[in-house]
Design a protein around this motif. Sequence first.
Motif, PDB file in Angstrom:
ATOM      1  N   GLU A  96      10.141 -12.500   7.053  1.00 43.54           N
ATOM      2  CA  GLU A  96       8.982 -13.317   7.441  1.00 43.54           C
ATOM      3  C   GLU A  96       8.476 -14.189   6.287  1.00 43.54           C
ATOM      4  O   GLU A  96       7.632 -15.058   6.490  1.00 43.54           O
ATOM      5  CB  GLU A  96       7.863 -12.437   8.028  1.00 43.54           C
TER       6      GLU A  96
ATOM      7  N   HIS B 111       0.638 -15.002  10.822  1.00 50.93           N
ATOM      8  CA  HIS B 111       1.167 -14.491   9.559  1.00 50.93           C
ATOM      9  C   HIS B 111       1.016 -15.568   8.485  1.00 50.93           C
ATOM     10  O   HIS B 111       0.347 -16.586   8.701  1.00 50.93           O
ATOM     11  CB  HIS B 111       2.616 -14.001   9.734  1.00 50.93           C
TER      12      HIS B 111
ATOM     13  N   TRP C 135      -6.394  -6.129  10.967  1.00 48.14           N
ATOM     14  CA  TRP C 135      -5.501  -5.787   9.846  1.00 48.14           C
ATOM     15  C   TRP C 135      -5.380  -7.011   8.941  1.00 48.14           C
ATOM     16  O   TRP C 135      -4.444  -7.799   9.052  1.00 48.14           O
ATOM     17  CB  TRP C 135      -4.134  -5.391  10.401  1.00 48.14           C
TER      18      TRP C 135
ATOM     19  N   ARG D 110      -6.662  -4.084   2.973  1.00 49.27           N
ATOM     20  CA  ARG D 110      -6.061  -5.273   2.365  1.00 49.27           C
ATOM     21  C   ARG D 110      -6.890  -6.528   2.598  1.00 49.27           C
ATOM     22  O   ARG D 110      -6.441  -7.635   2.330  1.00 49.27           O
ATOM     23  CB  ARG D 110      -4.635  -5.453   2.875  1.00 49.27           C
TER      24      ARG D 110
ATOM     25  N   GLU E  69      -4.552  -5.822  -2.334  1.00 47.87           N
ATOM     26  CA  GLU E  69      -3.801  -5.000  -1.386  1.00 47.87           C
ATOM     27  C   GLU E  69      -3.480  -3.586  -1.811  1.00 47.87           C
ATOM     28  O   GLU E  69      -3.309  -2.723  -0.994  1.00 47.87           O
ATOM     29  CB  GLU E  69      -2.511  -5.700  -0.948  1.00 47.87           C
TER      30      GLU E  69
ATOM     31  N   ASP F 130       3.412  -0.589   1.032  1.00 41.26           N
ATOM     32  CA  ASP F 130       4.314  -0.450   2.175  1.00 41.26           C
ATOM     33  C   ASP F 130       5.411   0.578   1.931  1.00 41.26           C
ATOM     34  O   ASP F 130       5.946   0.654   0.833  1.00 41.26           O
ATOM     35  CB  ASP F 130       5.039  -1.774   2.438  1.00 41.26           C
TER      36      ASP F 130
ATOM     37  N   TRP G 284      10.000  -6.837   7.884  1.00 42.01           N
ATOM     38  CA  TRP G 284       8.960  -6.766   8.931  1.00 42.01           C
ATOM     39  C   TRP G 284       9.336  -7.695  10.082  1.00 42.01           C
ATOM     40  O   TRP G 284       9.433  -7.274  11.228  1.00 42.01           O
ATOM     41  CB  TRP G 284       7.599  -7.121   8.337  1.00 42.01           C
TER      42      TRP G 284
ATOM     43  N   LYS H  79       3.865   3.060  -5.794  1.00 42.19           N
ATOM     44  CA  LYS H  79       5.127   2.418  -6.171  1.00 42.19           C
ATOM     45  C   LYS H  79       4.955   1.232  -7.106  1.00 42.19           C
ATOM     46  O   LYS H  79       5.896   0.814  -7.759  1.00 42.19           O
ATOM     47  CB  LYS H  79       5.915   2.011  -4.937  1.00 42.19           C
TER      48      LYS H  79
HETATM   49  C1  JFZ Z   1       2.562  -7.897   3.267  1.00 45.44           C
HETATM   50  C2  JFZ Z   1       3.122  -9.157   3.854  1.00 45.44           C
HETATM   51  O1  JFZ Z   1       3.319 -10.106   2.856  1.00 45.44           O
HETATM   52  C3  JFZ Z   1       4.392  -8.847   4.583  1.00 45.44           C
HETATM   53  O2  JFZ Z   1       4.965 -10.004   5.107  1.00 45.44           O
HETATM   54  C4  JFZ Z   1       4.083  -7.872   5.697  1.00 45.44           C
HETATM   55  O3  JFZ Z   1       3.194  -8.475   6.632  1.00 45.44           O
HETATM   56  C5  JFZ Z   1       3.462  -6.611   5.107  1.00 45.44           C
HETATM   57  C6  JFZ Z   1       2.972  -5.656   6.162  1.00 45.44           C
HETATM   58  O4  JFZ Z   1       2.361  -6.911   4.251  1.00 45.44           O
HETATM   59  O5  JFZ Z   1       3.431  -7.489   2.276  1.00 45.44           O
HETATM   60  C7  JFZ Z   1       3.145  -6.567   1.387  1.00 45.44           C
HETATM   61  C8  JFZ Z   1       1.869  -6.277   0.978  1.00 45.44           C
HETATM   62  C9  JFZ Z   1       1.647  -5.250   0.061  1.00 45.44           C
HETATM   63  C10 JFZ Z   1       2.720  -4.559  -0.423  1.00 45.44           C
HETATM   64  C11 JFZ Z   1       4.002  -4.856  -0.029  1.00 45.44           C
HETATM   65  C12 JFZ Z   1       4.205  -5.884   0.868  1.00 45.44           C
HETATM   66  N1  JFZ Z   1       2.520  -3.517  -1.305  1.00 45.44           N
HETATM   67  O6  JFZ Z   1       1.412  -3.295  -1.753  1.00 45.44           O
HETATM   68  O7  JFZ Z   1       3.462  -2.806  -1.610  1.00 45.44           O
END
Ligand code: JFZ
Length: 644
Positions: A122, A170, A274, A305, A309, A328, A350, A629
């Motif tokens: 994405e 998005h 969200w 977030r 985030e 994630d 995703w 992580k």
């Molecule tokens: C974000 C978005 O950029 C991605 O496209 C997707 O929607 C996801 C659910 O969320 O991406 C992230 C945001 C935070 C982390 C990793 C990917 N993180 O903190 O590890």
Amino acid sequence: MNSKYLQKLFILSVVLSFMSCKVKQQEAPVAPPKIVEVTTSEINEENPYIEELKQPGYQTNFDAYFKSHTPSKVEIPYETEEEYQARMQWWKDAKYGMFIHWGLYSILGGEYNGEVTPKIAEWIQNTLKIPASEYKKLVDQFNPTEFDADEWVSVAKEAGMKYMVITSKHHDGFALFNSKVSEYDVMSTPFKRDIIKELKEACDKQGIKFGLYYSHAIDWDSPNAYIGEGQLQDRMNLVDFDPSTMDRATYLKEKSFPQLREILTNYGTIDIIWFDMGKGLDNEEIREFVKITRELQPNIIISSRIGDEVGPTSLNKDLYFDFFTPSDNYFTGDDLAIPFEMAGTTNGSWGYRKDDTEWRKPLFMLNALIASASRNGNYLLNIGPMANGLMPAEPVKNLKIAGAWLKENGASVYGTTPSPFPWNYDWGYVTEKPNKIFLNVFTWPKNNQIDLNGLLTKVDKIHLLGSTKQVKFKQEGRFLTIDLTGVERKEFATPLVVEYKDTKLKIDDGISQNAENNIRLDRITSTYLKDIAMSSWTFKVHTPGTFKINIVSNEKGNHHKPVWTGSEQKGSVQVAGKIIPAHLKRDTEMINPTLFFYKEIGSYVGEIEFLKAGTYTLQLKGFKVGADKWTEGLGLERIELIKE
Ligand code: JFZ
């Protein structure tokens, strides 16, 4: 935190690999660790790495921060603690939701003009630097003739999911809903149907709660969606726009705030908002998002977030969110004062990605779900439908298989509260309901015996969920051992119900040897002093002897390129009057059943003898520990003391 598949094999292989010095072909044979005898006063010496840790840029430890700073509730001025809890109740009971990433990028499936994106699908516009004028041409191709909202919702339902969260917009800026604010929406496509409306109606019909993902900060279609300097620059559209002329206030005023109003006004009740990737927004802006959201949907649940985030920076007195969204696909198992929601993928992306067929299996889904539930968390599992409107077949199949297990055994998951025990067990996860605890056995013990040390409440009876047939057990002091001989073993996990009459469960939360005389020191039971990089545990030994010391830590970082940082630090284990140097090596590797992409690494560091029964303290010194992580430091899971 994790059920330990192959636990016994793992321990055996640690021992064997050490004994045979066959750790890795490339590496020099392992020399036995040098053990230094010290006096008690020396044990409290200054940490040799303390100077390094004082350097600027050293990050506050995430977990330590949470343990000390998380308030007992999210402080939203307009409600009391009780009102907050009541508002969250359905979400806490639900445990499991479906995440859907769908948009123009689904048409590309990770490939543009013959070029395959190296990152998540994405993000393709940003990663492959596709000019907005080119990317927008996809609008004319968006025609998902196979889309059937009822069908998607019934997949979620069959999977045992209780809510759905879909990308209303998005990062690319394209709206899946009918927007008066921007023409870059589904009504400009040949499809011309409001997908959000159809899904909301289908969810209402089938009794599934409905949430919307909205990329409130990042927008690659807006010339003004300014995020910030440094690494944050990468999140903007620099192909078409010049950051020096971007004016975020204009973007927020002209697109983000009014679109938020649209999605929170036009579809009736929205249960979850969200927000994602809010890093870069200032507190006033975040407050404005909260204000609009709560004004239009007073009972909505807000993701963390909305601000930074991953992190602690947004956890100040002005908390703006209702649940915490960790990184994630990463489960830290931390027992936080507020509930978390682990968002995960079914493959590595995703949005739909045609070249990624490494689908998450039902066992992993159930494991992640129940591991989360046992530590106060929900699991939001993603699926990326294809451009024609269908979901890829294999993850749907896997979701339904996991769903069949939940249909039969869901009472051990939905509506439960987290494990009352501070530590983890080798065999699986604990959840609780009034007058009973559930033990979900993922790893069948070789000796057919479940160890549940720590329970003081007198057990009334134990049975398999859904059966009245009693399971044999023995209870002595803090030891409850359950005899699984002849107990029917279910696929994936076997849920046992331990019933008691006491209204309040009594736990001895002191760490001690388990029924096999081993000692398990989980990171989540440690005291961590970040300033001197020391984790410590105090525990009781009742059966003295010699124990092998094994440090178990996880890989971390980007899930496409996990790294293991164990060898980057040097420290020591100090216990029972000895200092044992700890130079961690990849002695063993095993799949972490909850982390999926990240392996669990076992490092043998030496052995220790406890000469007599009593209380001991073990200190792991010199290791910065960052369980998340992205945080710096060792991804420590636990230290195992295995009795010889
Ligand atoms: C974000 C978005 O950029 C991605 O496209 C997707 O929607 C996801 C659910 O969320 O991406 C992230 C945001 C935070 C982390 C990793 C990917 N993180 O903190 O590890």
